[in-house]
Design a protein around this motif. Structure first.
Motif, mmCIF file in Angstrom:
data_model
loop_
_atom_site.group_PDB
_atom_site.id
_atom_site.type_symbol
_atom_site.label_atom_id
_atom_site.label_comp_id
_atom_site.label_asym_id
_atom_site.label_seq_id
_atom_site.Cartn_x
_atom_site.Cartn_y
_atom_site.Cartn_z
ATOM 1 N N ARG A 50 0.827 -1.199 0.000
ATOM 2 C CA ARG A 50 0.000 0.000 0.000
ATOM 3 C C ARG A 50 0.869 1.261 0.000
ATOM 4 O O ARG A 50 0.587 2.229 -0.720
ATOM 5 N N LEU A 71 -6.113 -0.179 -9.551
ATOM 6 C CA LEU A 71 -6.973 -0.459 -8.413
ATOM 7 C C LEU A 71 -6.290 -0.178 -7.085
ATOM 8 O O LEU A 71 -6.921 0.243 -6.126
ATOM 9 N N GLY A 72 -4.986 -0.464 -6.993
ATOM 10 C CA GLY A 72 -4.263 -0.327 -5.731
ATOM 11 C C GLY A 72 -3.468 -1.579 -5.438
ATOM 12 O O GLY A 72 -2.718 -2.068 -6.296
ATOM 13 N N CYS A 103 -3.171 -5.473 -5.107
ATOM 14 C CA CYS A 103 -3.845 -6.678 -5.607
ATOM 15 C C CYS A 103 -3.170 -7.911 -5.019
ATOM 16 O O CYS A 103 -1.939 -7.959 -4.883
ATOM 17 N N ASN A 111 -0.566 -1.285 -10.622
ATOM 18 C CA ASN A 111 -0.893 -1.780 -9.293
ATOM 19 C C ASN A 111 0.351 -2.290 -8.576
ATOM 20 O O ASN A 111 1.384 -2.570 -9.198
ATOM 21 N N ASP A 160 -7.456 -3.660 2.672
ATOM 22 C CA ASP A 160 -6.676 -2.820 1.765
ATOM 23 C C ASP A 160 -6.328 -3.509 0.449
ATOM 24 O O ASP A 160 -5.577 -2.950 -0.354
ATOM 25 N N ALA A 217 -7.559 -4.573 -3.086
ATOM 26 C CA ALA A 217 -8.632 -4.149 -3.988
ATOM 27 C C ALA A 217 -9.096 -5.252 -4.930
ATOM 28 O O ALA A 217 -10.208 -5.198 -5.447
ATOM 29 N N LYS A 218 -8.231 -6.230 -5.166
ATOM 30 C CA LYS A 218 -8.610 -7.327 -6.058
ATOM 31 C C LYS A 218 -7.831 -8.569 -5.676
ATOM 32 O O LYS A 218 -6.649 -8.487 -5.307
ATOM 33 N N THR A 246 -14.384 -11.104 -0.551
ATOM 34 C CA THR A 246 -14.226 -9.874 -1.327
ATOM 35 C C THR A 246 -15.557 -9.137 -1.476
ATOM 36 O O THR A 246 -15.585 -7.900 -1.529
ATOM 37 N N ALA A 264 -14.729 -5.678 -3.181
ATOM 38 C CA ALA A 264 -13.488 -5.816 -3.948
ATOM 39 C C ALA A 264 -13.733 -6.754 -5.125
ATOM 40 O O ALA A 264 -14.708 -7.506 -5.164
ATOM 41 N N TRP A 319 -9.871 0.695 -12.777
ATOM 42 C CA TRP A 319 -11.239 1.195 -12.648
ATOM 43 C C TRP A 319 -11.411 2.377 -13.601
ATOM 44 O O TRP A 319 -10.450 3.051 -13.962
#
Length: 501
Positions: free
Chosen positions: A50, A140-141, A143, A168, A217, A219-220, A237, A242, A471
């Motif tokens: 993150r 997304l952030g 993964c 990501n 935290d 996202a996928k 999820t 998510a 996204w």
């Protein structure tokens, strides 16, 4: 047996306090130990990813910069290919000739997604009035990628290359039985210049995967595994909305029509059923054979199964290696025994081979052909995940389709026929995410990979996977020169501003 060993590179992983042994499935011996991450260490790995996403350079790099790093990663992986082949062969027992053929393609996924990064265009959308409307894609952030034991590097590369290309950061949880090539790959990515924290590995068992899947935290999640693991991931999820892509179990039907020479079809069937010791979600496991050629097909497949060379996976002459564990081999033998008890006929294999030391400590099983099965038998309904081909007769095309679709899975399927119209017709009506005609296991970076029904959701590879790691933001720009006074305008006037909501 060859005594050559390959020492893996230093491990880049979240620090752990316990160790887990990693076994050589060809001998049962311990190769080395790896950290067994605690739940707190999983949290730390996610926090690290993150921080690399929110405060690091990776998402902010230009497309050109990220693409260059992915291409450099492909070159580094290619240069170290022989080390990766040997390491993965020793860890999961797949014959080195198979592993070399598979892993030589890993760089293709990084190059393909680097190409998509350069070529993918954002959409400009039609809009009434003085407006320019367009879309932007954003990463997304963090993964999470959870990979299985059977194809550790290939399955990882399929998702990882798309996740990285789109900006990501990633936490990878490999199978606890086969983490070694994954750990080596992450070090190669660092050598190629992928920044610190962008890819982190956590090693361990189910609890580690569950912690990663449920982390707020993340996202996928991209998961390859069993149906129950996929179901749990979908629930976890969904609680935080998510995303999840899950490639799960399979019970691949292979429909063999009698316009194909049974001996030719049997050669293809052997490859479909026994490559990777049958430990593949798309392994040919249900062979539906037209009655006109049924007995000849069974005899030809049995001969081919009996002729397959079993032995040391590091020996290029070996055609079939061990299964991943004693427990998995025992489960497969139990299913074969159940098939026999239900009326099936074992015409090849069905037992462990006699091998010299140290291979006598390995988890080998002879390639097995179980004939005269019916679609309601356990062996025809449950995923076996071992070198077992179940053969079922059928009468005509309608009967073949009914039997092919009589299963809760829908990952892969195959059709063997020389009738072009029938090939398209049957492929269209089989309930599976992927269908091969007169071939099997064929894949490319551009081909979406995934199933329907209980075989999962979403797709790996192709533009579908690339796009799903982003996204979409829609931007509406008013381009008119005048200002809008919504409340001051006369709503009955011809030039009154128009709003759709």
């Amino acid at each position: 047996m060859s005594t050559t060993t390959t020492s893996p590179p230093p491990v880049r992983t979240a620090t752990a306090t316990a160790d887990r042994p990693v076994l050589d499935p060809a001998t049962g011996a311990v190769i080395r130990t790896v950290p067994d991450s605690t739940l707190a260490e999983v949290d730390a790995a996610v926090a690290r990813a993150r921080a690399a996403f929110t405060g690091g350079d990776w998402p902010a790099l230009s497309r050109t910069q990220r693409g260059r790093l992915l291409l450099r990663a492909a070159d580094v992986i290619e240069a170290r290919a022989e080390t990766l082949y040997r390491l993965e062969t020793r860890n999961n027992g797949r014959p080195v000739t198979e592993t070399r053929a598979q892993l030589s393609r890993v760089p293709e996924w990084f190059r393909y997604n680097a190409g998509l990064l350069a070529a993918r265009r954002d959409a400009v959308l039609p809009s009434d009035g003085p407006y320019l409307t367009y879309q932007r894609r954003a990463p997304l952030g963090v993964c999470g990628i959870i990979t299985p034991f059977n194809h550790p590097l290939l399955i990882l590369a399929r998702s990882l290359s798309a996740a990285l290309a789109t900006g990501n950061t990633v936490v990878v949880k490999p199978s606890e039985t086969t983490p070694l090539s994954t750990l080596a790959l992450v070090d190669l990515l660092a050598e190629a210049g992928i920044p610190d924290g962008v890819v982190t590995v956590v090693t361990g068992g189910r609890e580690v995967g569950e912690r990663l899947t449920g982390h707020p935290d993340v996202a996928k999640i991209t998961l390859t595994g069993g149906t129950e693991a996929g179901r749990a991931a979908a629930v976890a999820t969904a609680r935080r909305f998510a995303r999840v892509t899950a490639e799960l179990g399979g019970k691949t039907p292979i429909v063999v029509f009698d316009d194909v020479a049974p001996e030719v079809a049997a050669e293809g069937a052997a490859f479909a059923a026994f490559v990777a010791a049958g430990q593949s979600c798309v392994a040919g496991s249900r062979f539906l054979v037209q009655r006109g050629s049924y007995e000849r097909f069974v005899a030809a497949l049995a001969r081919r199964a009996d002729a397959i060379r079993i032995g040391d996976p590091s020996d290029p002459r070996t055609q079939l290696g061990p299964m991943i564990s004693a427990a998995q081999r025992d489960r497969v033998l139990d299913l074969v025994a159940a098939g026999r008890a239900e009326g099936g006929r074992v015409v090849a294999g069905g037992r462990a081979p006699d091998l010299p030391a140290p291979l006598d400590g390995g988890f080998f099983l002879r390639p097995t052909v179980l004939a005269d099965a019916t679609v309601d038998m356990r062996v025809a309904q449950e995923e076996i995940f071992g070198p077992v081909a179940v053969v079922v007769p059928f009468d005509d095309e309608a009967d073949a389709l009914a039997k092919a679709n009589d299963n809760r899975f829908g990952l892969g399927a195959g059709v063997w026929t020389r009738d072009l119209a029938r090939a398209h017709r049957v492929a269209d009506r089989i309930e599976a995410g992927m269908v091969w005609v007169n071939d099997h296991h064929r894949l490319e970076p551009s081909l979406p990979w995934g199933g329907i029904k209980e075989s999962g959701t979403g797709r790996d590879a192709g533009t579908e996977s690339f796009d799903d790691f982003t996204w979409i933001k829609t931007v509406v720009v008013r381009t008119a020169a005048d200002d809008v006074d919504w409340y001051g305008a006369d709503p009955s006037a011809d030039d009154a501003p128009v709003r759709l909501n």
